[in-house]
Enzyme design. Structure first.
Site, PDB file in Angstrom:
ATOM      1  N   GLU A   3       0.870  -1.175   0.000  1.00 14.46           N
ATOM      2  CA  GLU A   3       0.000   0.000   0.000  1.00 14.46           C
ATOM      3  C   GLU A   3       0.899   1.215   0.000  1.00 14.46           C
ATOM      4  OE1 GLU A   3      -3.560   2.129   2.516  1.00 14.46           O
ATOM      5  OE2 GLU A   3      -2.345   0.597   3.485  1.00 14.46           O
ATOM      6  N   CYS A  37      -0.992   7.073   5.760  1.00 17.28           N
ATOM      7  CA  CYS A  37      -0.773   7.141   4.314  1.00 17.28           C
ATOM      8  C   CYS A  37      -1.854   7.928   3.582  1.00 17.28           C
ATOM      9  CB  CYS A  37      -0.625   5.748   3.725  1.00 17.28           C
ATOM     10  SG  CYS A  37      -1.933   4.623   4.187  1.00 17.28           S
ATOM     11  N   GLU A 136       7.004  12.015   0.188  1.00 24.97           N
ATOM     12  CA  GLU A 136       6.115  11.800   1.327  1.00 24.97           C
ATOM     13  C   GLU A 136       6.925  11.922   2.615  1.00 24.97           C
ATOM     14  OE1 GLU A 136       2.668   8.708   2.565  1.00 24.97           O
ATOM     15  OE2 GLU A 136       4.598   7.859   2.046  1.00 24.97           O
TER      16      GLU A 136
END
Length: 196
Positions: A3, A37, A136
């Site tokens: 993921e 996330c 990120e």
């Protein structure tokens, strides 16, 4: 399979309920210290309401409580290495021209000196091509962007490698449907948070 994480956009249109959008933006950006996330890391705001929304959003961010009690809004970063990497990324963004509106520092007062706590951090004047727009961070860091219209918002929303989720705040079903059709990500929400 994995993921992937996200540089998830939170789009605020000029017809949005700004108070509700500010509440959801703050919650989406800083949930779990940004270590989620689906956290909102890019808040994309129509230019005509940018300053009004920014004021409301910053008011919400200022009221956040950081610590380890059940009443706190978020806690610590997972470890010292990640904390340093997040703070270094913010410093580098400022060096490259970003404006630090709030935060960008470790919270190390008496109550938090033994943990890896970062103040809620808000940046603006960041280019879409800048490293901090692309990578990120997985921390309590959010960037505010100005756009002229929905088409520009969708282009900016799609300008990232990691797009797990996204949300749009608008009163227009047509705008919502256009965003759903043209924003390429796993999950799209309307008038809510980016996360579950």
């Amino acid at each position: 399979s994995i993921e992937g994480g996200g540089k998830n956009p939170f789009v605020v249109c000029d017809d949005a309920d700004l108070e509700k959008a500010a509440i959801w933006a703050s919650a989406s950006a800083f949930v779990d210290a940004g270590q989620r996330c689906a956290a909102a890391t890019r808040i994309i705001i129509f230019d005509s309401i940018y300053e009004d929304f920014k004021k409301l959003f910053l008011d919400k961010v200022r009221s956040l409580s950081v610590g380890t009690s059940d009443s706190d809004d978020y806690g610590a970063i997972i470890n010292e290495k990640r904390m340093k990497a997040i703070l270094d990324a913010v410093k580098m963004a400022v060096k490259r021209g970003a404006t630090l509106i709030m935060g960008g520092n470790r919270l190390d007062d008496k109550a938090r000196k033994n943990g890896y706590f970062i103040a809620p951090t808000v940046l603006e004047n960041v280019r879409a091509s800048d490293e901090i727009s692309k990578m990120e961070l997985f921390g309590p860091v959010v960037i505010l962007y100005r756009v002229a219209n929905l088409q520009e918002a969708i282009r900016l929303a799609n300008d990232a490698l990691f797009k797990l989720a996204g949300t749009i705040h608008t009163k227009s079903i047509d705008r919502a449907q256009e965003f759903i059709r043209h924003y390429h990500a796993g999950v799209v929400r309307v008038n809510g948070p980016t996360h579950g």
